[in-house]
Design a protein around this motif. Structure first.
Motif, PDB file in Angstrom:
ATOM      1  N   SER A  74      11.203 -36.021   9.547  1.00  0.00           N
ATOM      2  CA  SER A  74      11.031 -34.610   9.885  1.00  0.00           C
ATOM      3  C   SER A  74      10.040 -34.430  11.038  1.00  0.00           C
ATOM      4  O   SER A  74       9.202 -35.293  11.302  1.00  0.00           O
ATOM      5  CB  SER A  74      10.525 -33.837   8.666  1.00  0.00           C
ATOM      6  N   GLU A  75      10.156 -33.286  11.689  1.00  0.00           N
ATOM      7  CA  GLU A  75       9.218 -32.946  12.750  1.00  0.00           C
ATOM      8  C   GLU A  75       7.799 -32.854  12.202  1.00  0.00           C
ATOM      9  O   GLU A  75       6.837 -33.203  12.880  1.00  0.00           O
ATOM     10  CB  GLU A  75       9.621 -31.637  13.430  1.00  0.00           C
ATOM     11  N   ARG A  76       7.701 -32.381  10.997  1.00  0.00           N
ATOM     12  CA  ARG A  76       6.387 -32.286  10.349  1.00  0.00           C
ATOM     13  C   ARG A  76       5.771 -33.671  10.186  1.00  0.00           C
ATOM     14  O   ARG A  76       4.586 -33.867  10.440  1.00  0.00           O
ATOM     15  CB  ARG A  76       6.553 -31.591   9.000  1.00  0.00           C
ATOM     16  N   THR A 109       9.605 -24.476   1.669  1.00  0.00           N
ATOM     17  CA  THR A 109       9.440 -25.390   2.800  1.00  0.00           C
ATOM     18  C   THR A 109      10.495 -26.492   2.791  1.00  0.00           C
ATOM     19  O   THR A 109      11.095 -26.806   3.806  1.00  0.00           O
ATOM     20  CB  THR A 109       8.022 -26.012   2.809  1.00  0.00           C
ATOM     21  N   VAL A 110      10.738 -27.052   1.613  1.00  0.00           N
ATOM     22  CA  VAL A 110      11.750 -28.118   1.494  1.00  0.00           C
ATOM     23  C   VAL A 110      13.114 -27.572   1.864  1.00  0.00           C
ATOM     24  O   VAL A 110      13.869 -28.189   2.636  1.00  0.00           O
ATOM     25  CB  VAL A 110      11.742 -28.716   0.064  1.00  0.00           C
ATOM     26  N   ALA A 157      13.817 -24.979   3.717  1.00  0.00           N
ATOM     27  CA  ALA A 157      13.843 -24.618   5.138  1.00  0.00           C
ATOM     28  C   ALA A 157      14.030 -25.837   6.025  1.00  0.00           C
ATOM     29  O   ALA A 157      14.496 -25.721   7.157  1.00  0.00           O
ATOM     30  CB  ALA A 157      12.558 -23.888   5.524  1.00  0.00           C
ATOM     31  N   ASN A 158      13.699 -27.006   5.500  1.00  0.00           N
ATOM     32  CA  ASN A 158      13.847 -28.244   6.262  1.00  0.00           C
ATOM     33  C   ASN A 158      15.051 -29.060   5.824  1.00  0.00           C
ATOM     34  O   ASN A 158      15.103 -30.278   6.061  1.00  0.00           O
ATOM     35  CB  ASN A 158      12.556 -29.075   6.161  1.00  0.00           C
ATOM     36  N   GLY A 159      16.017 -28.397   5.182  1.00  0.00           N
ATOM     37  CA  GLY A 159      17.284 -29.050   4.848  1.00  0.00           C
ATOM     38  C   GLY A 159      17.307 -29.740   3.512  1.00  0.00           C
ATOM     39  O   GLY A 159      18.317 -30.356   3.155  1.00  0.00           O
TER      40      GLY A 159
END
Length: 110
Positions: free
Chosen positions: A51-53, A103-104, A106-108
């Protein structure tokens, strides 16, 4: 895991739970040195679909954090501060678990 740590502390801990959790939060805020093993684990993820995060935290500018780099985790510190003030149930039944789920998703994740 947090509930298990809390139960172990309840049985065997000597310091107050609040003090233990606040100390961990302060380490997360102030940062800690990346160990050799953590640096190797981060390096092993370079080039993988992360992830980007994750990239922002562990692969800044595309380069993995090296051993002895300082890693600060302010979001973890905020969670630990909330757990210290409101108890372990805040993590499982309070807004924290809802925020993690959002959050999870939103990140797929599901």
């Amino acid at each position: 895991m947090l509930r298990g740590l809390h139960q172990a502390h309840q049985q065997y801990g000597r310091a107050h739970w609040y003090d233990v959790v606040v100390r961990a939060a302060n380490i997360a805020k102030q940062g800690f040195n990346v160990s050799d093993s953590l640096a190797q684990a981060i390096e092993s993820q370079r080039g993988k679909n992360v992830s980007e995060r994750f990239k922002g935290m562990f692969l800044p500018h595309g380069q993995p954090l090296s051993a002895v780099a300082t890693l600060k985790l302010p979001e973890l510190a905020a969670v630990l501060d909330r757990v210290a003030c409101h108890g372990v149930d805040e993590f499982y039944h309070g807004n924290i678990s809802e925020e993690i789920a959002v959050t999870v998703q939103a990140n797929g994740g599901c």
